[in-house]
Design a protein around this motif. Structure first.
Motif, mmCIF file in Angstrom:
data_model
loop_
_atom_site.group_PDB
_atom_site.id
_atom_site.type_symbol
_atom_site.label_atom_id
_atom_site.label_comp_id
_atom_site.label_asym_id
_atom_site.label_seq_id
_atom_site.Cartn_x
_atom_site.Cartn_y
_atom_site.Cartn_z
ATOM 1 N N HIS A 183 0.821 -1.217 0.000
ATOM 2 C CA HIS A 183 0.000 0.000 0.000
ATOM 3 C C HIS A 183 0.853 1.264 0.000
ATOM 4 O O HIS A 183 0.316 2.368 0.061
ATOM 5 N N PHE A 217 -3.182 8.056 -7.813
ATOM 6 C CA PHE A 217 -3.955 6.805 -7.828
ATOM 7 C C PHE A 217 -3.089 5.571 -7.607
ATOM 8 O O PHE A 217 -3.588 4.518 -7.201
ATOM 9 N N PRO A 219 -0.812 4.285 -5.464
ATOM 10 C CA PRO A 219 -0.785 3.447 -4.260
ATOM 11 C C PRO A 219 -2.035 2.581 -4.106
ATOM 12 O O PRO A 219 -1.943 1.422 -3.680
ATOM 13 N N ALA A 220 -3.204 3.124 -4.471
ATOM 14 C CA ALA A 220 -4.434 2.335 -4.406
ATOM 15 C C ALA A 220 -4.429 1.240 -5.462
ATOM 16 O O ALA A 220 -4.807 0.090 -5.199
ATOM 17 N N THR A 259 1.014 6.675 -0.286
ATOM 18 C CA THR A 259 0.403 5.699 0.617
ATOM 19 C C THR A 259 -1.092 5.648 0.378
ATOM 20 O O THR A 259 -1.745 6.687 0.261
ATOM 21 N N CYS A 260 -1.637 4.437 0.303
ATOM 22 C CA CYS A 260 -3.081 4.256 0.215
ATOM 23 C C CYS A 260 -3.622 3.982 1.611
ATOM 24 O O CYS A 260 -3.133 3.085 2.311
ATOM 25 N N ASN A 262 -7.298 3.951 2.186
ATOM 26 C CA ASN A 262 -8.634 3.363 2.177
ATOM 27 C C ASN A 262 -9.118 3.200 0.738
ATOM 28 O O ASN A 262 -8.845 4.031 -0.124
ATOM 29 N N VAL A 263 -9.842 2.090 0.502
ATOM 30 C CA VAL A 263 -10.567 1.883 -0.752
ATOM 31 C C VAL A 263 -11.908 1.242 -0.405
ATOM 32 O O VAL A 263 -11.936 0.181 0.232
ATOM 33 N N THR A 268 -11.165 5.942 -3.452
ATOM 34 C CA THR A 268 -9.854 5.718 -2.855
ATOM 35 C C THR A 268 -9.440 6.946 -2.058
ATOM 36 O O THR A 268 -9.904 8.061 -2.323
ATOM 37 N N THR A 270 -5.658 8.495 -0.874
ATOM 38 C CA THR A 270 -4.207 8.339 -0.885
ATOM 39 C C THR A 270 -3.535 9.641 -0.468
ATOM 40 O O THR A 270 -4.122 10.715 -0.552
ATOM 41 N N GLU A 286 -3.007 15.086 -0.731
ATOM 42 C CA GLU A 286 -3.972 14.044 -0.370
ATOM 43 C C GLU A 286 -5.122 14.100 -1.362
ATOM 44 O O GLU A 286 -5.560 15.186 -1.755
ATOM 45 N N GLN A 288 -8.911 12.125 -2.757
ATOM 46 C CA GLN A 288 -9.938 11.112 -2.872
ATOM 47 C C GLN A 288 -10.285 10.969 -4.344
ATOM 48 O O GLN A 288 -10.485 11.977 -5.042
#
Length: 319
Positions: A183, A217, A219-220, A259-260, A262-263, A268, A270, A286, A288
């Motif tokens: 991640h 995008f 890391p996700a 760094t990711c 949350n998905v 997402t 990151t 950062e 979304q």
């Protein structure tokens, strides 16, 4: 009329094209016209953020103040063949901070809104988080080399037009996924040609805002086992925030640690930290985003993916 921030130009392509589109044209007080890079099916989000930041900077009443934060919402995809308008609203002119709000219009429809805050350098308390230990960029494979080796329209397109040299520490995601599915990722980036020495800090920070959007995008995608060539993948930036901690020199190699966090629900979250080669943290971003692949409920539109659509048009999310 409000004069735009002057952008020194260069003759070295493809960097010259990026500098040209950062050169705004004044329409009236606090209103500017902006243009897009050619050959891209949708306007690149980082481009509009950079242009909006320069539009806001053009209205500053204190020359020592530079951007320290921005918060943008992407509302619609833009058409790169048409110009768009950047309208700046002067929110506040304080003793230490300047606040601006920018709206980007195309064909009378908003495509982006952004708030930005500016402040001068200030002496005081300091703390710097240590940079990660990674290999130097000289020993890593260049994305330009990868693009030129690809037998694919996207590779041929980016091999000519990509303005920045990207070098991943972990597996790149251009042609396939990363089996490690971590991640966190690291990469180095700098322009393919030197930027003019006369660039102001406004331009350097706008250029950083321009390029960081292309890697938000990844890391996700990495942790999910996806790549830029995943069939049917759809990706679009929704909300984007950025903080500038120190002066930026875009002519130098900069390290991007993504760094990711949350998905879920097709979205997402990151974060990317940007360090100098000497290990100094200069900025963070950062974002979304919307990220989807074909499922029983969603077939995927390919409208925002990194590939070629049914008409043979290249779709990219990169600079």
């Amino acid at each position: 009329m409000t004069r735009p921030i002057p952008v020194p130009l260069t003759s070295e392509e493809p960097v010259a094209s990026v500098l040209r589109i950062l050169s705004l044209r004044e329409v009236e007080n606090d209103t500017f016209t902006a243009y897009s890079l050619p050959q891209v099916r949708r306007v690149y989000g980082g481009q509009v953020v950079a242009q909006a930041l320069l539009a806001a900077a053009a209205t500053l009443e204190h020359p020592s103040r530079v951007a320290h934060s921005l918060h943008a919402s992407f509302l619609r995809g833009g058409n790169p063949e048409n110009a768009f308008t950047l309208a700046v609203q002067r929110i506040r002119e304080g003793r230490s901070f300047t606040s601006r709000f920018v709206r980007a219009f195309q064909d009378e429809r908003e495509i982006l809104t952004m708030s930005a805050s500016f402040a001068p350098p200030e002496n005081g308390l300091e703390f710097v988080v240590p940079a990660p230990k990674v290999p130097e960029p000289e020993g890593l494979r260049s994305a330009i080399e990868i693009f030129r080796a690809m037998n694919h329209p996207v590779g041929r397109f980016l091999g000519k037009t990509a303005s920045f040299d990207v070098r991943h520490v972990e597996n790149n995601l251009y042609t396939g996924s990363d089996p490690a599915r971590a991640h966190i990722q690291h990469l180095w980036m700098r322009p393919r040609a030197s930027m003019p020495p006369a660039l102001s800090q406004h331009i350097h920070r706008a250029l950083l805002a321009y390029v960081v959007d292309q890697v938000m995008f990844e890391p996700a995608m990495r942790v999910l086992g996806l790549s830029w060539m995943t069939p049917g993948m759809s990706a679009a930036s929704l909300d984007h925030s950025m903080w500038f901690h120190r002066d930026v020199n875009m002519n130098q190699w900069l390290l991007y640690e993504g760094t990711c966090f949350n998905v879920n629900s097709g979205r997402t979250l990151t974060r990317t930290r940007i360090f100098t080669r000497e290990g100094i943290l200069v900025a963070e971003a950062e974002q979304q985003g919307m990220l989807r692949i074909p499922t029983e409920e969603h077939q995927g539109s390919d409208r925002w993916g990194f590939g070629v659509d049914s008409r043979g048009q290249v779709s990219v999310g990169m600079a």
